[in-house]
Design an enzyme around this catalytic site. Structure first.
Site, PDB file in Angstrom:
ATOM      1  N   GLY A 165     -25.919 -47.296 -93.728  1.00 55.70           N
ATOM      2  CA  GLY A 165     -27.051 -46.396 -93.934  1.00 55.70           C
ATOM      3  C   GLY A 165     -27.507 -45.742 -92.644  1.00 55.70           C
ATOM      4  O   GLY A 165     -27.875 -44.556 -92.623  1.00 55.70           O
ATOM      5  N   ASP A 166     -27.489 -46.503 -91.544  1.00 60.10           N
ATOM      6  CA  ASP A 166     -27.845 -45.935 -90.245  1.00 60.10           C
ATOM      7  C   ASP A 166     -26.814 -44.898 -89.803  1.00 60.10           C
ATOM      8  O   ASP A 166     -27.169 -43.863 -89.241  1.00 60.10           O
ATOM      9  CB  ASP A 166     -27.954 -47.044 -89.205  1.00 60.10           C
ATOM     10  CG  ASP A 166     -29.032 -48.051 -89.545  1.00 60.10           C
ATOM     11  OD1 ASP A 166     -30.220 -47.685 -89.479  1.00 60.10           O
ATOM     12  OD2 ASP A 166     -28.697 -49.188 -89.892  1.00 60.10           O
ATOM     13  N   ARG A 167     -25.535 -45.190 -90.076  1.00 66.46           N
ATOM     14  CA  ARG A 167     -24.483 -44.234 -89.748  1.00 66.46           C
ATOM     15  C   ARG A 167     -24.674 -42.946 -90.551  1.00 66.46           C
ATOM     16  O   ARG A 167     -24.511 -41.837 -90.018  1.00 66.46           O
ATOM     17  CB  ARG A 167     -23.122 -44.856 -90.036  1.00 66.46           C
ATOM     18  CG  ARG A 167     -21.899 -43.964 -89.869  1.00 66.46           C
ATOM     19  CD  ARG A 167     -21.595 -43.608 -88.429  1.00 66.46           C
ATOM     20  NE  ARG A 167     -22.407 -42.498 -87.939  1.00 66.46           N
ATOM     21  CZ  ARG A 167     -22.294 -41.980 -86.713  1.00 66.46           C
ATOM     22  NH1 ARG A 167     -21.422 -42.492 -85.859  1.00 66.46           N
ATOM     23  NH2 ARG A 167     -23.055 -40.984 -86.351  1.00 66.46           N
ATOM     24  N   ALA A 171     -27.855 -41.045 -89.170  1.00 69.02           N
ATOM     25  CA  ALA A 171     -27.631 -40.486 -87.838  1.00 69.02           C
ATOM     26  C   ALA A 171     -26.735 -39.254 -87.904  1.00 69.02           C
ATOM     27  O   ALA A 171     -26.964 -38.260 -87.209  1.00 69.02           O
ATOM     28  CB  ALA A 171     -27.024 -41.545 -86.925  1.00 69.02           C
TER      29      ALA A 171
END
Length: 463
Positions: A258-260, A263
């Site tokens: 999810g962070d990937r 970002a």
């Protein structure tokens, strides 16, 4: 990535640990697995992971987050090093950290420690938000976004803001360009606004579309993107949604995906891309992230081995190294790819399905000219790279200047070297090289009657 726009990340940083080992027996004193051969790794988590990943894309990244004087905060500063500029908020308590225990790559237990929260906003933090050209907010409910909410709301009126919400966090500020909940999060958030279940929905798409539609209105967001794990993502501006499927099925550790996603999406919007383009790029990046081993492929700190040079070839070498380190299969395919046609696409799609990443080795313009004659290439190498990278089955592109790709293959060391079935009776000079490191040349079915030369000749006759 050259010319990437700067990005400001605001949110709650965490410190993450993994204890990785094997479990082959139960403890004699209780029916619990015994995890042995443990290897410990530490990495940035939460908003710090999103900032770390954005910086890995070649961006100038500033992270606004709450840090203190406790050991976990100090370790996180070390990990971020000079890769990410940190604008600190005061931290009340100790930095939150989480420890996963994994056996055979599968999480078995998680331990959480530290419940620190952000104190008041600082003038430096307010100035950073007010001057940002693009922002990503990763709100894990520990106060970093809360104390800056007023200035974040003002920023949403003039700059693209991507908001990655979490169950313990606050609602996004009105006017956010994109909000990126998971399907589970979207369901919970939408239920809070009175959206109910309506019958069976085996694929989850109808429910995700209904939840996204509810949240676009409730949050007054420009769009909501519901991430669907290995299935891709659903983009809604309110009304009929756009489904962006994953290019391939990637089985692996989804922690950090999810962070990937967030970002990458925030970076694309910072670069001026359309929302749909940003979502496609984010789905592709998150899929590749999981296939390459996820957070376990990131290393444990700033003291890293020297990385390959920049540019597309350097990115390809880094991708191959990460996939190998995570135990995945590196696939490579090569050619001129001048006037990309259906035969090329069929080969590349089949090749990607045979491994965990696909790197395409492309002849430079000079190499094509030596092989094909003065009239070639018809398309320059920069455009050929751009077209190939637009294919969802292609992870990276590398360029070689020689007539054959042996030198580049020696650097990439793929497990599989993919060739079209038209080479079935043709000796391949690179075959012994690939076999030298235990790799295998594999032929894939060829679509008969497709060739760049034939297409160019037919076009010339019609002209």
């Amino acid at each position: 990535m050259t010319g990437a726009a700067p990005l400001l990340v605001v949110g709650d940083a965490l410190l993450d640990h993994d204890l990785c080992g094997t479990a082959e027996r139960l403890a004699p004193d209780a029916p619990v697995p015994v995890v042995g051969g443990v290897r410990r790794t530490t990495r940035p988590g939460g908003a710090a992971l999103a900032a770390w990943l954005a910086a890995a894309d070649g961006r100038d990244v500033t992270l606004v987050t709450a840090l203190g004087d406790d050991p976990a905060s100090g370790r996180l500063r070390e990990l971020l090093g000079d890769r990410v500029r940190v604008v600190g908020l005061p931290l009340r308590g100790t930095l939150s950290s989480k420890t996963r225990v994994l056996a055979g790559g599968r999480p078995m237990l998680r331990l959480d420690d530290g419940e620190g929260r952000a104190g008041d906003a600082t003038e430096e933090a307010r100035r950073a938000v007010a001057g940002a050209g693009a922002l990503l907010v990763a709100d894990y409910g520990r106060g970093s976004a809360d104390v800056l909410r007023e200035v974040l709301a003002e920023a949403a009126g003039r700059a693209p803001v991507v908001w990655d919400p979490h169950p313990r966090g606050a609602t996004p500020v009105p006017g956010a360009r994109m909000v990126t909940p998971s399907a589970t999060e979207a369901r919970a958030f939408a239920a809070g606004f009175g959206a109910g279940e309506e019958g069976a929905d085996p694929a989850g798409l109808r429910g995700a579309a209904r939840d996204a539609d509810t949240l676009v209105g409730a949050w007054r967001a420009a769009c909501v993107v519901v991430t669907l794990g290995g299935h891709g993502a659903l983009l809604s501006h309110g009304g009929t949604p756009l489904m962006v499927p994953s290019p391939v099925t990637a089985d692996g550790d989804a922690c950090g995906a999810g962070d990937r996603f967030a970002a990458t999406a925030a970076g694309a919007l910072a670069d001026g891309e359309l929302t749909e383009t940003a979502v496609r790029a984010a789905v592709h990046a998150a899929t590749r992230f999981v296939a390459e081993g996820g957070v376990r492929s990131l290393g444990t700190g700033p003291e890293r081995a020297a990385e390959p040079a920049g540019g597309p070839t350097g990115e390809a070498l880094r991708t191959a190294a990460r996939v190998r380190a995570a135990g995945g299969t590196v696939v490579a395919a090569g050619g001129c790819f001048d006037l990309l046609h259906a035969g090329h696409v069929a080969l590349l799609q089949a090749a990607r399905r045979s491994g965990d990443c696909l790197i395409v080795c492309v002849n430079s313009d000079a190499s094509v000219r030596r092989r094909k004659g003065d009239g070639r290439p018809l398309v320059g190498v920069a455009d050929r790279i751009r077209v190939l990278r637009a294919l969802e089955c292609v992870d990276e592109v590398a360029v070689f200047d020689e007539d054959t790709p042996e030198r580049l293959l020696g650097e990439l060391r793929p497990h599989i070297w993919a060739k079209g079935g038209d080479y079935a009776r043709t000796p391949l000079p690179e075959a012994p090289l690939v076999a030298g490191w235990g790799g295998q040349v594999v032929l894939f079915p060829y679509l008969d009657g497709r060739s760049t030369t034939g297409i160019a000749a037919r076009a010339a006759l019609k002209g």
